[in-house]
Design an enzyme around this catalytic site. Structure first.
Site, PDB file in Angstrom:
ATOM      1  CE  LYS A 133      30.879  33.904  34.058  1.00  0.00           C
ATOM      2  NZ  LYS A 133      32.317  33.689  34.015  1.00  0.00           N
TER       3      LYS A 133
ATOM      4  N   GLY B  59      34.681  36.236  43.291  1.00  0.00           N
ATOM      5  CA  GLY B  59      36.029  36.250  42.693  1.00  0.00           C
ATOM      6  C   GLY B  59      36.408  34.876  42.190  1.00  0.00           C
ATOM      7  CB  ALA B  60      34.520  31.951  41.993  1.00  0.00           C
ATOM      8  N   GLY B  61      35.038  33.557  39.031  1.00  0.00           N
ATOM      9  CA  GLY B  61      34.811  33.351  37.598  1.00  0.00           C
ATOM     10  C   GLY B  61      33.467  32.711  37.322  1.00  0.00           C
ATOM     11  CG  LEU B  62      31.904  30.151  39.697  1.00  0.00           C
ATOM     12  CD1 LEU B  62      31.628  29.513  41.055  1.00  0.00           C
ATOM     13  CD2 LEU B  62      31.802  29.091  38.591  1.00  0.00           C
ATOM     14  N   GLY B  63      30.547  34.452  37.877  1.00  0.00           N
ATOM     15  CA  GLY B  63      29.604  35.506  37.492  1.00  0.00           C
ATOM     16  C   GLY B  63      28.515  35.828  38.496  1.00  0.00           C
TER      17      GLY B  63
ATOM     18  N   GLY C 127      28.053  38.040  40.949  1.00  0.00           N
ATOM     19  CA  GLY C 127      27.630  39.434  41.122  1.00  0.00           C
ATOM     20  C   GLY C 127      26.828  39.912  39.917  1.00  0.00           C
ATOM     21  CB  SER C 128      27.351  39.438  36.270  1.00  0.00           C
ATOM     22  OG  SER C 128      28.616  40.039  36.206  1.00  0.00           O
ATOM     23  CB  SER C 129      24.024  35.914  38.329  1.00  0.00           C
ATOM     24  OG  SER C 129      22.807  35.230  38.315  1.00  0.00           O
TER      25      SER C 129
ATOM     26  CG  ASP D  91      30.677  37.733  32.859  1.00  0.00           C
ATOM     27  OD1 ASP D  91      31.059  37.672  31.687  1.00  0.00           O
ATOM     28  OD2 ASP D  91      31.152  37.068  33.787  1.00  0.00           O
TER      29      ASP D  91
HETATM   30  C1  SUD Z   1      36.357  37.131  32.696  1.00  0.00           C
HETATM   31  C2  SUD Z   1      34.878  36.999  32.524  1.00  0.00           C
HETATM   32  C3  SUD Z   1      34.623  35.936  31.452  1.00  0.00           C
HETATM   33  O1  SUD Z   1      33.279  35.581  31.383  1.00  0.00           O
HETATM   34  O2  SUD Z   1      34.194  36.566  33.660  1.00  0.00           O
HETATM   35  P1  SUD Z   1      34.561  36.411  35.232  1.00  0.00           P
HETATM   36  O3  SUD Z   1      35.760  35.554  35.348  1.00  0.00           O
HETATM   37  O4  SUD Z   1      34.800  37.792  35.779  1.00  0.00           O
HETATM   38  O5  SUD Z   1      33.345  35.787  35.847  1.00  0.00           O
HETATM   39  C4  SUD Z   1      34.237  38.340  32.075  1.00  0.00           C
HETATM   40  O6  SUD Z   1      34.790  38.803  30.872  1.00  0.00           O
HETATM   41  C5  SUD Z   1      34.281  39.431  33.110  1.00  0.00           C
HETATM   42  O7  SUD Z   1      33.082  40.105  33.105  1.00  0.00           O
HETATM   43  P2  SUD Z   1      32.655  41.049  34.358  1.00  0.00           P
HETATM   44  O8  SUD Z   1      33.098  40.394  35.616  1.00  0.00           O
HETATM   45  O9  SUD Z   1      31.223  41.379  34.188  1.00  0.00           O
HETATM   46  O10 SUD Z   1      33.601  42.276  34.089  1.00  0.00           O
HETATM   47  P3  SUD Z   1      33.393  43.836  34.427  1.00  0.00           P
HETATM   48  O11 SUD Z   1      32.909  43.949  35.835  1.00  0.00           O
HETATM   49  O12 SUD Z   1      32.625  44.494  33.342  1.00  0.00           O
HETATM   50  O13 SUD Z   1      34.897  44.340  34.317  1.00  0.00           O
HETATM   51  C6  SUD Z   1      35.873  44.200  35.311  1.00  0.00           C
HETATM   52  C7  SUD Z   1      37.214  44.535  34.682  1.00  0.00           C
HETATM   53  O14 SUD Z   1      37.636  43.445  33.839  1.00  0.00           O
HETATM   54  C8  SUD Z   1      38.246  43.918  32.656  1.00  0.00           C
HETATM   55  N1  SUD Z   1      37.500  43.409  31.479  1.00  0.00           N
HETATM   56  C9  SUD Z   1      36.267  42.871  31.608  1.00  0.00           C
HETATM   57  C10 SUD Z   1      35.619  42.342  30.510  1.00  0.00           C
HETATM   58  C11 SUD Z   1      36.272  42.378  29.251  1.00  0.00           C
HETATM   59  N2  SUD Z   1      35.698  41.869  28.155  1.00  0.00           N
HETATM   60  N3  SUD Z   1      37.488  42.935  29.141  1.00  0.00           N
HETATM   61  C12 SUD Z   1      38.133  43.443  30.235  1.00  0.00           C
HETATM   62  O15 SUD Z   1      39.268  43.927  30.124  1.00  0.00           O
HETATM   63  C13 SUD Z   1      38.263  45.437  32.743  1.00  0.00           C
HETATM   64  O16 SUD Z   1      39.516  45.781  33.278  1.00  0.00           O
HETATM   65  C14 SUD Z   1      37.180  45.741  33.752  1.00  0.00           C
HETATM   66  O17 SUD Z   1      37.429  46.909  34.452  1.00  0.00           O
HETATM   67  N1  ADP Z   2      26.239  40.856  44.551  1.00  0.00           N
HETATM   68  C1  ADP Z   2      27.559  40.675  44.424  1.00  0.00           C
HETATM   69  N2  ADP Z   2      28.088  39.452  44.473  1.00  0.00           N
HETATM   70  C2  ADP Z   2      29.430  39.265  44.322  1.00  0.00           C
HETATM   71  N3  ADP Z   2      30.319  40.242  44.136  1.00  0.00           N
HETATM   72  C3  ADP Z   2      29.855  41.501  44.070  1.00  0.00           C
HETATM   73  C4  ADP Z   2      28.463  41.764  44.230  1.00  0.00           C
HETATM   74  N4  ADP Z   2      28.303  43.104  44.125  1.00  0.00           N
HETATM   75  C5  ADP Z   2      29.523  43.628  43.935  1.00  0.00           C
HETATM   76  N5  ADP Z   2      30.467  42.684  43.898  1.00  0.00           N
HETATM   77  C6  ADP Z   2      31.926  42.920  43.664  1.00  0.00           C
HETATM   78  O1  ADP Z   2      32.295  42.254  42.427  1.00  0.00           O
HETATM   79  C7  ADP Z   2      33.496  41.506  42.583  1.00  0.00           C
HETATM   80  C8  ADP Z   2      33.512  40.267  41.665  1.00  0.00           C
HETATM   81  O2  ADP Z   2      32.338  39.585  41.833  1.00  0.00           O
HETATM   82  P1  ADP Z   2      32.000  38.125  41.224  1.00  0.00           P
HETATM   83  O3  ADP Z   2      30.648  38.192  40.665  1.00  0.00           O
HETATM   84  O4  ADP Z   2      32.262  37.061  42.189  1.00  0.00           O
HETATM   85  O5  ADP Z   2      33.041  38.044  40.051  1.00  0.00           O
HETATM   86  P2  ADP Z   2      33.652  36.963  39.157  1.00  0.00           P
HETATM   87  O6  ADP Z   2      32.553  36.334  38.367  1.00  0.00           O
HETATM   88  O7  ADP Z   2      34.552  37.825  38.344  1.00  0.00           O
HETATM   89  O8  ADP Z   2      34.372  35.997  39.983  1.00  0.00           O
HETATM   90  C9  ADP Z   2      33.548  41.164  44.071  1.00  0.00           C
HETATM   91  O9  ADP Z   2      34.871  41.056  44.516  1.00  0.00           O
HETATM   92  C10 ADP Z   2      32.822  42.329  44.754  1.00  0.00           C
HETATM   93  O10 ADP Z   2      33.724  43.336  45.143  1.00  0.00           O
END
Ligand code: SUD
Ligand code: ADP
Length: 269
Positions: free
Chosen positions: A8, A92-96, A98-100, A132
């Site tokens: 995403k 660790g890219a902000g592309l979600g 792991g969540s996906s 996410d």
């Molecule tokens: C910033 C966003 C924007 O879409 O995406 P990414 O850059 O990670 O992809 C999200 O809010 C990331 O969501 P996600 O990556 O699922 O976060 P989680 O694993 O639930 O949380 C990781 C840590 O981020 C912080 N966290 C996350 C979500 C949120 N609304 N508030 C927070 O403060 C918390 O410290 C939490 O311990």
């Molecule tokens: N299947 C997975 N793919 C990517 N990261 C994972 C996965 N399972 C656990 N993780 C942990 O979640 C962290 C953030 O993952 P990622 O989805 O890339 O986040 P973000 O969307 O915040 O960049 C990773 O550094 C890793 O330690």
């Protein structure tokens, strides 16, 4: 069973409030992009998990494994599976990514074991795995509020545009990125702003993480500037970074950007 777990991007991201539980309330638009991890599931005697492709830094169990155990704890009839994950979405890219992966494991397990879980039920499980994660259950463009797990559908179709994603060699921890933002009430109504012509988005739609992250990693800002120089209608860091995307009217040569990061062109399968 094979699932293609997509990435995403965030179009706009306002961090409005730090909550008592340490999480933050946000307003953002999630938009699915055609960049995929491959999640393969086979019947097995006991649960196992293996990854291939991009290295995932260990931080406890993989989200796929967490998803399996979470659902299994409520549905003991779930059969053991061997999961193989081919990781293509940068970590660790902000592309979600792991969540996906986790959301697609939940969906696949529900289908395979005929649990018939509705989207709302799957979203509840997903939200326990990551803020996410619930978005990837329905995987449609949405305006998200709460901690990023409450959705209203929006009408946004970027399929006629050319989207490019540039990922520098920088891993950003989401928790650390949140800790550096000073929450503030959103200045702009994202749902209205998104209806403007895309070339006007840059005046209104911003990502609150950029300020702190650009300061720490100037190359990420440089990528954004280069994307605009190359003619992007809109460019932004996605989520907490480090990936930056550009939305272009048509395909352009971005070889020059390879010096700053890996360039991805999301495509249909
Ligand atoms: C910033 C966003 C924007 O879409 O995406 P990414 O850059 O990670 O992809 C999200 O809010 C990331 O969501 P996600 O990556 O699922 O976060 P989680 O694993 O639930 O949380 C990781 C840590 O981020 C912080 N966290 C996350 C979500 C949120 N609304 N508030 C927070 O403060 C918390 O410290 C939490 O311990
Ligand atoms: N299947 C997975 N793919 C990517 N990261 C994972 C996965 N399972 C656990 N993780 C942990 O979640 C962290 C953030 O993952 P990622 O989805 O890339 O986040 P973000 O969307 O915040 O960049 C990773 O550094 C890793 O330690």
């Amino acid at each position: 069973m094979i699932s293609f777990a997509n990435a995403k991007i965030n179009i706009g991201l306002f961090v409005s409030r730090r909550r008592e539980d340490g999480y933050h309330d946000i307003e953002t638009i999630f938009y699915p992009v055609k960049m995929y991890d491959v999640v393969e599931m086979h019947a097995a005697d006991s649960y196992s998990f293996e990854t291939y492709g991009i290295h995932i830094p260990e931080r406890g169990d993989n989200l796929c494994t967490k998803a399996y155990h979470l659902l299994k704890s409520d549905f003991p009839q779930i059969e053991p599976v061997a999961i193989k994950l081919l990781k293509n979405i940068p970590v660790g890219a902000g592309l979600g990514g792991g969540s996906s992966d986790a959301a697609f494991v939940l969906k696949a397990l529900s289908e395979w074991n005929k649990l018939n879980l509705k989207a709302e039920e799957l979203q509840k499980y997903a939200a326990k795995l990551g803020a996410d994660c619930a978005f990837f259950v329905e995987n449609k463009p949405v305006f998200a509020t709460g901690i990023g797990d409450e959705f209203s559908e929006i009408s946004l179709d970027l399929s006629t545009y050319w989207i490019v994603i540039v990922k520098p060699d920088i891993h950003i921890s989401t928790a650390e990125a949140y800790s550096q933002v000073i929450p503030a009430a959103p200045e702009v109504d994202l749902c209205r702003a998104i209806k403007l012509p895309i070339q006007e988005w840059k005046y209104y739609i911003k990502n609150d993480f950029e300020f702190g992250i650009f300061d720490k990693y100037p190359v990420i800002q440089e990528i954004k500037h280069k994307l605009y120089e190359k003619g992007a209608l809109y460019a932004s860091m996605s989520g907490s970074g480090s990936a930056v995307y550009g939305i272009f009217e048509e395909e352009v040569n971005l070889d020059e950007l390879e010096a700053l990061g890996k360039v991805f062109h999301p495509v249909e399968l």
